[in-house]
Motif scaffolding. Structure first.
Motif, PDB file in Angstrom:
ATOM      1  N   SER A   1     -37.505  21.596  -9.598  1.00 22.43           N
ATOM      2  CA  SER A   1     -39.059  21.873  -9.684  1.00 22.43           C
ATOM      3  C   SER A   1     -39.369  23.275  -8.875  1.00 22.43           C
ATOM      4  CB  SER A   1     -39.826  20.692  -9.029  1.00 22.43           C
ATOM      5  OG  SER A   1     -39.301  20.490  -7.760  1.00 22.43           O
TER       6      SER A   1
ATOM      7  N   GLN B   1     -48.592  27.094  -9.876  1.00 22.94           N
ATOM      8  CA  GLN B   1     -47.474  26.061 -10.258  1.00 22.94           C
ATOM      9  C   GLN B   1     -47.740  24.633  -9.956  1.00 22.94           C
ATOM     10  OE1 GLN B   1     -44.481  26.259 -11.535  1.00 22.94           O
ATOM     11  NE2 GLN B   1     -44.293  28.445 -11.568  1.00 22.94           N
TER      12      GLN B   1
ATOM     13  N   ALA C   1     -45.117  22.103 -10.803  1.00 18.92           N
ATOM     14  CA  ALA C   1     -44.118  22.047 -10.043  1.00 18.92           C
ATOM     15  C   ALA C   1     -44.405  21.443  -8.614  1.00 18.92           C
ATOM     16  CB  ALA C   1     -43.431  23.396  -9.538  1.00 18.92           C
TER      17      ALA C   1
ATOM     18  N   VAL D   1     -44.635  17.515  -9.071  1.00 20.12           N
ATOM     19  CA  VAL D   1     -43.055  17.025  -9.320  1.00 20.12           C
ATOM     20  C   VAL D   1     -42.437  16.900  -8.073  1.00 20.12           C
ATOM     21  CG1 VAL D   1     -40.873  17.389 -10.486  1.00 20.12           C
ATOM     22  CG2 VAL D   1     -42.939  17.490 -11.835  1.00 20.12           C
TER      23      VAL D   1
ATOM     24  N   ALA E   1     -39.494  19.117 -14.898  1.00 17.70           N
ATOM     25  CA  ALA E   1     -39.050  20.208 -14.084  1.00 17.70           C
ATOM     26  C   ALA E   1     -38.644  21.124 -14.796  1.00 17.70           C
ATOM     27  CB  ALA E   1     -38.313  20.001 -12.925  1.00 17.70           C
TER      28      ALA E   1
ATOM     29  N   ASN F   1     -41.091  22.952 -16.990  1.00 15.51           N
ATOM     30  CA  ASN F   1     -41.936  23.898 -16.048  1.00 15.51           C
ATOM     31  C   ASN F   1     -40.974  25.441 -15.859  1.00 15.51           C
ATOM     32  OD1 ASN F   1     -43.964  24.778 -14.427  1.00 15.51           O
ATOM     33  ND2 ASN F   1     -42.692  24.312 -12.650  1.00 15.51           N
TER      34      ASN F   1
END
Lengths: 170, 337
Positions: free
Chosen positions: B176, B208, B211, B214, B324, B327
């Motif tokens: 992440s 983000q 991220a 996570v 992740a 992302n």
């Protein structure tokens, strides 16, 4: 400052060699695992003193995880008693003879050759200005693309193999 | 900006400044750790309509000191069948990585001391984030060894659970933050803070969000806090990996748990919330962000029930890991476009 650096090197080297020695002399495999972590930690310190912090961090991350799995294996699967150790005594003797021969060879080679640094394309100034991590990244994805990808395929095969082995019992 | 202070241009001042920084960070960290225990009891107390500690000192403020003294004078018991070396080593192996991690967290901009520039950070590593991940990976050794060395089935179960949990969630946590350093184009925490400077909307929490979520959740799992506290699940495992520990060794585990909370709060503030950026002087901003995340962690403990083991594994491997990865792909596509 040079003396300090040398002293530091010798201290770390002493710890590295001692813990490496303990890996094979510890009676308990778990303690061997801990000392193995210590050895790799010392190697990581050497990477840092050689201006390769990326290698150091990866060294700790990868090996710390790998040895953790090793320790788990020992806890979960092996309950080694002294009987097993006695059964494999001839293997231990063989290993001692083999590594003794190897040490002898290394010593002979070290005595014969002279050790001179071979300058590569990457200089210390370049590491300083471009950055160590960037250089490794560029090298991995340009010059060493093929070996890098082959290694990843190897890992993929290992993962698929692990899944097949794990699924078979169900 | 004057020259950076280093060991070569003024060794004595350099060593003095370094020691001062280390001492300051260490003292502040220990204070936060001590008073986090108080805050946790007080906050959870009020959330459950109780008062929490009130008797020791005004508002119970001396409670952490009383706790420390009590644990210090308790008898130190090592079980007869325990593996002695590992048993003694384990609490230290869990506490030390937690404390070292703070060294790479920047707690302010540059200051000028004696004609040289001094960064307000103990060590600016090129690979700050990887260092943090490596130390988190080492921390699990303490728990597993404690569980194994105690020679107690509950401890062992706690230790094994912790190993499985940390190995599963380390991957998602690491992946992440790959997106973060794709945006910042550096691995150094200092560089990441610089990349978020300027306005508040440069903070990576806005660019983000996935991220951030996570990483926050996986971090909570990595430090074994509720709702991921399976390694010490007191309803099924007595006290998990630290069942057999007493006295100062138990106190070390206790301190490590809170130190890990502080570290996670500090790392998240640095990676996603601009670190020391904000309206106040640098250190105070960072402390406020840390306190906020500590409060959220305590709040979560008062709110959520513990997840089941299969739910934990499901979330780690089938939810957070793909998220992740997704992302990273999205961030890469956006950067290229």
């Amino acid at each position: 400052m040079d003396i300090l650096q040398q002293l530091f090197f010798y201290v770390v080297a002493f710890v590295a060699v001692t813990s490496g020695f303990l890996v094979i002399t510890c009676r308990n495999p778990i303690n061997s695992g801990i000392t193995l972590v210590m050895t790799f930690f010392c190697l990581a310190i050497f990477y840092v003193t050689l201006h390769a912090p990326f290698m150091a961090a990866i060294q700790i991350m990868v090996y710390a995880g790998a040895i953790m799995v090793l320790i788990i294996f020992v806890i979960m699967l092996l309950n080694l008693g002294s009987s097993v150790v006695i059964r494999y005594r001839h293997a231990v003797t063989g290993a001692v003879v083999a590594s003794g021969l190897m040490l002898f060879q290394v010593l002979i080679i070290l005595k014969q050759g002279s050790v001179n640094p071979v300058p590569g394309s990457v200089s210390a100034e370049m590491v300083e200005s471009v950055g160590h991590t960037e250089l490794i990244g560029k090298a991995l994805f340009t010059d060493f693309m093929l070996p890098f990808e082959i290694a990843s395929i190897l890992l993929l095969v290992a993962i698929v193999g692990a899944i097949i082995l794990a699924k078979r019992e169900v | 900006m004057p020259e950076m202070l280093s060991l070569s241009n003024d060794p004595i001042l350099f060593i003095a400044v370094m020691l001062a920084k280390i001492l300051a960070v260490f003292v502040v960290l220990l204070l936060i750790v001590a008073y986090a225990t108080y805050a946790e009891r007080k906050i959870i107390g009020h959330m459950q309509t109780r008062l929490g500690p009130t008797m020791t000192g005004p508002l119970g403020l001396l409670q952490p000191i009383a706790d420390g003294l009590k644990l210090f004078f308790k008898e130190d018991i090592i079980p007869a069948q325990a593996s002695k070396v590992a048993f003694i080593l384990a609490p230290m192996m869990i506490l030390v990585p937690a404390f070292i991690t703070v060294a790479v967290v920047p707690f302010g901009g540059d200051v000028v001391i004696g004609g040289y520039t001094v960064p307000l950070q103990i060590a600016d590593l090129d690979v700050g984030i990887l260092f943090i991940l490596a130390m988190e990976g080492l921390g699990v050794y303490g728990i597993v060894l404690a569980g194994w060395a105690s020679n107690n089935k509950y401890s062992l179960l706690g230790g094994i659970r912790s190993a499985a949990q940390v190995i599963s969630y380390e991957l998602a946590a690491g992946l992440s933050i790959v997106a973060v350093f794709m945006l910042a184009e550096t691995l150094s925490l200092r560089g990441i803070v610089e990349a978020q400077s300027g306005s508040m909307f440069n903070w990576f929490v806005f660019s983000q969000p996935l991220a951030f979520c996570v990483f926050f959740i996986t971090s909570v799992a990595e430090i074994n806090r509720v709702p991921f506290d399976l390694p010490e699940a007191e309803t099924e495992l007595v006290s998990g990996f630290c069942t057999e520990y007493s006295s100062m060794k138990y106190a070390l585990f206790f301190m490590a748990e809170y130190a890990n909370m502080v570290v996670v709060a500090a790392v998240i503030s640095t990676l996603f919330l601009g670190g020391p950026a904000g309206p106040f002087p640098g250190v105070i901003n960072l402390l406020l962000k840390i306190f906020f995340f500590m409060f959220v962690l305590i709040w979560m403990r008062a709110t959520f029930p513990r997840v089941r083991y299969d739910q934990l594994m499901f979330m780690g491997w089938k939810v957070f890991l793909p998220l992740a990865l997704l992302n990273i792909v999205i961030t890469g596509a956006v950067i290229v476009l």
